[in-house]
Design a protein around this motif. Structure first.
Motif, PDB file in Angstrom:
ATOM      1  N   GLY A 236      22.806 -14.976  26.838  1.00 58.95           N
ATOM      2  CA  GLY A 236      22.616 -16.811  26.663  1.00 58.95           C
ATOM      3  C   GLY A 236      22.494 -16.617  27.392  1.00 58.95           C
ATOM      4  N   TYR A 237      21.223 -16.008  28.498  1.00 61.58           N
ATOM      5  CA  TYR A 237      20.475 -16.347  29.873  1.00 61.58           C
ATOM      6  C   TYR A 237      18.961 -15.866  29.116  1.00 61.58           C
ATOM      7  CZ  TYR A 237      24.003 -16.226  32.198  1.00 61.58           C
ATOM      8  OH  TYR A 237      25.077 -16.540  33.285  1.00 61.58           O
ATOM      9  N   GLY A 238      18.245 -15.845  27.622  1.00 62.56           N
ATOM     10  CA  GLY A 238      16.931 -15.499  26.653  1.00 62.56           C
ATOM     11  C   GLY A 238      16.226 -17.053  27.142  1.00 62.56           C
ATOM     12  N   VAL A 239      15.221 -16.947  26.298  1.00 65.01           N
ATOM     13  CA  VAL A 239      15.033 -18.406  25.962  1.00 65.01           C
ATOM     14  C   VAL A 239      15.488 -19.274  25.172  1.00 65.01           C
ATOM     15  CG1 VAL A 239      12.405 -19.458  24.999  1.00 65.01           C
ATOM     16  CG2 VAL A 239      12.388 -17.672  26.775  1.00 65.01           C
ATOM     17  N   GLU A 240      16.224 -20.564  25.322  1.00 65.63           N
ATOM     18  CA  GLU A 240      16.887 -21.248  25.017  1.00 65.63           C
ATOM     19  C   GLU A 240      18.282 -20.825  24.608  1.00 65.63           C
ATOM     20  OE1 GLU A 240      15.449 -22.846  20.873  1.00 65.63           O
ATOM     21  OE2 GLU A 240      12.988 -23.444  22.404  1.00 65.63           O
ATOM     22  N   GLY A 241      18.728 -19.833  25.579  1.00 71.35           N
ATOM     23  CA  GLY A 241      20.001 -19.471  25.651  1.00 71.35           C
ATOM     24  C   GLY A 241      20.586 -20.138  25.667  1.00 71.35           C
ATOM     25  N   SER A 242      22.284 -20.354  25.715  1.00 69.36           N
ATOM     26  CA  SER A 242      23.034 -21.370  25.406  1.00 69.36           C
ATOM     27  C   SER A 242      23.861 -21.283  26.863  1.00 69.36           C
ATOM     28  CB  SER A 242      24.601 -20.371  25.102  1.00 69.36           C
ATOM     29  OG  SER A 242      25.102 -19.000  25.766  1.00 69.36           O
ATOM     30  N   LYS A 243      22.772 -20.609  27.965  1.00 68.98           N
ATOM     31  CA  LYS A 243      23.654 -20.881  29.416  1.00 68.98           C
ATOM     32  C   LYS A 243      22.850 -21.533  29.949  1.00 68.98           C
ATOM     33  CE  LYS A 243      26.802 -17.501  29.462  1.00 68.98           C
ATOM     34  NZ  LYS A 243      28.563 -17.712  29.942  1.00 68.98           N
ATOM     35  N   LEU A 244      21.476 -21.656  29.845  1.00 69.18           N
ATOM     36  CA  LEU A 244      20.299 -22.650  30.009  1.00 69.18           C
ATOM     37  C   LEU A 244      20.429 -23.446  29.180  1.00 69.18           C
ATOM     38  CD1 LEU A 244      17.307 -20.087  30.157  1.00 69.18           C
ATOM     39  CD2 LEU A 244      19.058 -20.234  32.033  1.00 69.18           C
ATOM     40  N   LYS A 245      21.236 -23.951  28.204  1.00 67.08           N
ATOM     41  CA  LYS A 245      21.110 -25.446  28.038  1.00 67.08           C
ATOM     42  C   LYS A 245      21.111 -26.480  28.950  1.00 67.08           C
ATOM     43  CE  LYS A 245      20.483 -24.457  22.765  1.00 67.08           C
ATOM     44  NZ  LYS A 245      19.316 -23.799  22.561  1.00 67.08           N
ATOM     45  N   SER A 246      21.747 -26.681  29.578  1.00 67.61           N
ATOM     46  CA  SER A 246      22.519 -27.385  30.810  1.00 67.61           C
ATOM     47  C   SER A 246      21.139 -28.279  31.574  1.00 67.61           C
ATOM     48  CB  SER A 246      23.554 -27.714  31.001  1.00 67.61           C
ATOM     49  OG  SER A 246      23.889 -26.421  32.022  1.00 67.61           O
ATOM     50  N   SER A 247      20.738 -26.216  31.981  1.00 71.50           N
ATOM     51  CA  SER A 247      19.976 -26.813  33.158  1.00 71.50           C
ATOM     52  C   SER A 247      18.350 -27.149  33.189  1.00 71.50           C
ATOM     53  CB  SER A 247      19.835 -24.951  34.037  1.00 71.50           C
ATOM     54  OG  SER A 247      19.329 -24.115  33.176  1.00 71.50           O
ATOM     55  N   GLY A 248      17.975 -27.514  32.014  1.00 66.70           N
ATOM     56  CA  GLY A 248      16.869 -27.955  32.267  1.00 66.70           C
ATOM     57  C   GLY A 248      15.444 -26.944  31.751  1.00 66.70           C
TER      58      GLY A 248
END
Length: 95
Positions: free
Chosen positions: A82-94
């Motif tokens: 989930g740390y890739g482009v548009e990954g689930s871990k990055l959705k809320s960090s902008g």
């Protein structure tokens, strides 16, 4: 030899027409923690391999190549986590 003056230019070719290419979506540049980790680890491996090549040390060269492969695998694992482009871990960090 040609008698044409040196400043004479030939006509420019017609611009290429791209048929069927969709430019409406932004492609991005792969700006993600997974991509950066992959690139940095692979650069370290390339540096190790390059130094080993210069000093003619085969085992260290192979170790540098293994570090490059490790970087590729690490980037793939991070993308799946989930740390890739548009990954689930990055959705809320902008990102």
């Amino acid at each position: 030899m040609s008698k044409a003056p040196a400043s004479a230019s030939k006509s420019a070719p017609a611009p290429a027409v791209h048929i069927g290419v969709d430019h409406s979506q932004e492609l991005g540049h792969g700006n993600s923690p997974a991509a950066w980790t992959c690139v940095i680890v692979m650069l370290v491996g390339a540096l190790i391999a390059a130094i080993a090549f210069v000093i003619a040390n085969t085992p260290i060269f192979i170790a540098g190549a293994c570090v490059m492969v490790l970087g590729l695998i690490l980037g793939f694992i991070m993308r799946k986590a989930g740390y890739g482009v548009e990954g689930s871990k990055l959705k809320s960090s902008g990102h």
